[in-house]
Design a protein around this motif. Structure first.
Motif, mmCIF file in Angstrom:
data_model
loop_
_atom_site.group_PDB
_atom_site.id
_atom_site.type_symbol
_atom_site.label_atom_id
_atom_site.label_comp_id
_atom_site.label_asym_id
_atom_site.label_seq_id
_atom_site.Cartn_x
_atom_site.Cartn_y
_atom_site.Cartn_z
ATOM 1 N N GLY A 265 0.845 -1.188 0.000
ATOM 2 C CA GLY A 265 0.000 0.000 0.000
ATOM 3 C C GLY A 265 0.874 1.229 0.000
ATOM 4 O O GLY A 265 1.803 1.345 -0.800
ATOM 5 N N SER A 266 0.600 2.143 0.900
ATOM 6 C CA SER A 266 1.343 3.398 0.949
ATOM 7 C C SER A 266 1.375 3.878 2.392
ATOM 8 O O SER A 266 0.490 3.559 3.181
ATOM 9 C CB SER A 266 0.686 4.453 0.053
ATOM 10 O OG SER A 266 -0.727 4.427 0.180
ATOM 11 N N MET A 267 2.405 4.643 2.718
ATOM 12 C CA MET A 267 2.512 5.130 4.081
ATOM 13 C C MET A 267 1.399 6.114 4.423
ATOM 14 O O MET A 267 0.985 6.229 5.565
ATOM 15 C CB MET A 267 3.876 5.794 4.307
ATOM 16 C CG MET A 267 5.013 4.796 4.470
ATOM 17 S SD MET A 267 4.748 3.628 5.839
ATOM 18 C CE MET A 267 4.768 4.721 7.245
ATOM 19 N N GLN A 268 0.906 6.811 3.419
ATOM 20 C CA GLN A 268 -0.206 7.734 3.603
ATOM 21 C C GLN A 268 -1.248 7.439 2.526
ATOM 22 O O GLN A 268 -0.950 6.798 1.524
ATOM 23 C CB GLN A 268 0.263 9.197 3.490
ATOM 24 C CG GLN A 268 1.441 9.554 4.372
ATOM 25 C CD GLN A 268 1.163 9.376 5.846
ATOM 26 O OE1 GLN A 268 0.009 9.383 6.271
ATOM 27 N NE2 GLN A 268 2.213 9.202 6.646
ATOM 28 N N PRO A 269 -2.508 7.899 2.689
ATOM 29 C CA PRO A 269 -3.495 7.718 1.634
ATOM 30 C C PRO A 269 -2.977 8.254 0.304
ATOM 31 O O PRO A 269 -2.380 9.333 0.241
ATOM 32 C CB PRO A 269 -4.691 8.533 2.134
ATOM 33 C CG PRO A 269 -4.538 8.550 3.622
ATOM 34 C CD PRO A 269 -3.057 8.597 3.865
ATOM 35 N N ALA A 270 -3.171 7.475 -0.783
ATOM 36 C CA ALA A 270 -2.624 7.855 -2.083
ATOM 37 C C ALA A 270 -3.466 7.249 -3.197
ATOM 38 O O ALA A 270 -4.341 6.411 -2.961
ATOM 39 C CB ALA A 270 -1.159 7.405 -2.196
ATOM 40 N N LYS A 271 -3.189 7.670 -4.440
ATOM 41 C CA LYS A 271 -4.020 7.300 -5.580
ATOM 42 C C LYS A 271 -3.291 6.494 -6.635
ATOM 43 O O LYS A 271 -3.889 6.109 -7.638
ATOM 44 C CB LYS A 271 -4.585 8.574 -6.227
ATOM 45 C CG LYS A 271 -5.469 9.398 -5.312
ATOM 46 C CD LYS A 271 -5.992 10.650 -6.017
ATOM 47 C CE LYS A 271 -6.906 11.450 -5.101
ATOM 48 N NZ LYS A 271 -7.447 12.671 -5.772
ATOM 49 N N GLY A 272 -1.993 6.227 -6.468
ATOM 50 C CA GLY A 272 -1.243 5.490 -7.476
ATOM 51 C C GLY A 272 -1.629 4.024 -7.514
ATOM 52 O O GLY A 272 -2.270 3.498 -6.601
ATOM 53 N N ASP A 273 -1.233 3.348 -8.576
ATOM 54 C CA ASP A 273 -1.465 1.917 -8.656
ATOM 55 C C ASP A 273 -0.739 1.225 -7.498
ATOM 56 O O ASP A 273 0.430 1.506 -7.219
ATOM 57 C CB ASP A 273 -0.950 1.361 -9.982
ATOM 58 C CG ASP A 273 -1.752 1.855 -11.173
ATOM 59 O OD1 ASP A 273 -2.889 2.324 -10.960
ATOM 60 O OD2 ASP A 273 -1.253 1.774 -12.308
#
Length: 544
Positions: A246-254
């Motif tokens: 996932g990501s360390m913070q909310p994000a929109k990338g694949d």
């Protein structure tokens, strides 16, 4: 006969759909002018409310709420068989004293026209239930009701599909844990996570509001984590974390998420994740490598059917959506409402294993996909668990509490802001300054907010915590109901001061660490529906 059961987070309760083949003409002839005798209403016209199913408006038979109470928000449902259906309920809600029960009242909070059930403070009673196919109560696991105090109740319930002992798993999002029980409910085998303690995405020992689970045949399982974190975590069959992506913070990338709420695993061993706030479904291999994505709407839940279709409940349109595993829509039905058959905020969809007599699937032909001209790049946001994790040295709880007294000013440049870039609102908004007074017995905080002239909107302007590890309660001056008292408790572990405030169903937990003239503060603000939840690392500087 195949039964489809759904859990409705906000409104109606559980709805049972029975799969009798029904013609469109028959459905439209039921009329639109109120509840007909012996059935429920479908509007005339083009709205398909229950698809190929008929609705049983009297299932289950709600015989267990205490006198003067009603069952609360219904978060999860899972049929082990047609004659043993597990339900999880967020307790019971007291009926208003001025209420006159309307004729034909179905026993659900949403039918009272007083808002959603997640806005009421429940009594945590009869939270885990089993019923038979007629909806009669079989059992209530009352011995485990206490587990949900301090949160908002269970979020999902599952029987592990490949487990011959049929263990029962329950996700508790607000308390940041997943419990595993024996099938009869007599023994809790283990808990993953730590009650009331949250962690960021790279902390594999703690969740931050987990939401759903699904399994591979060997017992490996995946957790969407969730409301406040932005990741999927993979565990072995014994509950040991293996990796996360996932990501360390909310994000929109694949391969990244903003509220990964639903998760489902197919026979193809692919992992399907509803990236709810980004309104899409993402597809990964079992090791977290990104494979595909498609638009889905605001998808609360994901469920994989036996015939390998992905069922989503789209909260944007309050509809059930059936996808094939390439993202094509095959079936859509449902409509918002509080009458039997209508839905509002469905959070879990399940079906028993009896013979399927659904209507014929759509006769659609999909062309075979062509191989790409060049191999697509592999996108991976996977982080492996450390094989040699070093145990964290526990602080000495007898170390003296430092002096936090003074005025502390919010340092926006060094703080983690909301995903939208704003301060947040209501319970999620941090104060821009705090004046702290402290003595041996208590710590008092006076708070100032960025929007000084705006309504309070749930934000306390002062707080007092006793430093004896006990909870104190003070009335909310703007809400006289006892359930909305401010409940506050402070604990000191030798290095961190943990301040927790519960107000109704809102829950704020702050971890304070003093570093000279800098106050490092991790703040998790949790609201019942999840949309306003926020976890932030904040920095305050000592004023002159």
């Amino acid at each position: 006969m195949r039964r489809l059961v759904t859990s409705l987070l906000v409104s109606v309760g559980f709805v049972a759909f029975f799969s009798f083949p029904v013609s469109l003409q028959e459905r439209n002839l039921r009329g639109a002018g109120g509840l007909p005798q012996g059935g429920f209403v479908e509007e005339r016209g083009g709205f398909d409310i229950s698809g190929p199913y008929e609705v049983d408006p009297n299932w289950p038979k709600k015989t267990w709420p205490a006198p003067g109470y009603i069952w609360g928000s219904q978060a999860g449902v899972f049929p082990e068989s047609a004659d043993k259906v597990f339900l999880v309920s967020r307790g019971e809600i007291e009926l208003p004293k001025d209420l006159k029960i309307p004729p034909g009242f179905p026993g659900n909070w949403g039918a009272l026209n007083r808002g959603g059930a997640t806005g009421e403070v429940p009594v945590f009673r009869n939270t885990i239930l089993t019923v038979d196919r007629q909806g009669n109560l079989i059992d209530s696991w009352k011995q485990w009701d206490y587990l949900f105090e301090g949160g908002r109740g269970p979020h999902q319930i599952y029987v592990q599909p490949y487990d011959p002992e049929r263990h029962v798993w329950i996700v508790d999002d607000m308390n940041h844990v997943i419990h595993k029980f024996t099938n009869d409910g007599k023994t809790k085998l283990f808990t993953i996570g730590e009650m009331g303690v949250f962690g960021p995405n790279d902390d594999l020992q703690h969740f931050n509001r987990p939401t759903m689970i699904d399994w591979l045949p060997d017992g490996t399982f995946f957790v969407s984590d969730g409301y406040a974190n932005s990741r999927v975590v993979k565990f072995n069959k014994d509950g040991k974390p293996l990796l996360w992506w996932g990501s360390m913070q909310p994000a929109k990338g694949d391969g990244e998420f903003t509220v990964p709420h639903g998760i489902a695993v197919g026979d193809d061993r692919r992992v399907y994740v509803s990236d709810r706030f980004n309104r899409r479904i993402q597809v990964f291999d079992e090791n977290g490598v990104f494979l595909d994505k498609w638009p889905s709407g605001y998808c609360h839940s994901l469920s994989m059917s036996r015939d390998q279709h992905l069922w989503c409940y789209d909260g944007d349109h309050e509809q059930f959506v059936k996808f094939d595993l390439r993202g094509h829509i095959e079936t859509v039905f449902g409509r918002y409402g509080v009458y039997p058959g209508a839905t509002w905020g469905v959070h879990q969809i399940s079906a028993d294993s009896e013979g399927n007599r659904n209507a014929n699937p759509h006769d659609l032909f999909f062309g075979r996909p062509l191989a790409p001209k060049t191999p697509p790049p592999q996108i991976s946001t996977v982080h492996l668990a450390s094989p040699n994790a070093v145990a964290t040295v526990r602080p000495n709880p007898n170390a003296p509490i430092p002096n936090f007294a003074g005025t502390w000013n919010f340092d926006k440049s060094k703080s983690q802001m909301a995903a939208s870039g704003g301060m947040g609102n209501g319970v999620a908004e941090p104060p821009i300054s705090m004046t702290v007074t402290q003595n041996a017995g208590q710590i008092s905080i006076a708070m100032k907010y960025e929007a000084e002239g705006a309504p309070r909107n749930g934000r306390p302007t002062s707080a007092v915590f006793t430093l004896d590890g006990k909870m104190n309660q003070v009335p909310d001056p703007e809400d006289a109901r006892p359930a909305y008292n401010y409940k506050r408790i402070a604990t000191w572990d030798g290095a961190r001061l943990v301040l927790r405030t519960i107000h109704g169903l809102n829950n704020v937990r702050e971890v304070w660490v003093l570093q000279g003239n800098t106050l490092k503060l991790q703040r998790a603000a949790q609201t019942p529906g999840g949309a306003d939840s926020a976890t932030r690392d904040l920095t305050y500087n000592k004023g002159s």
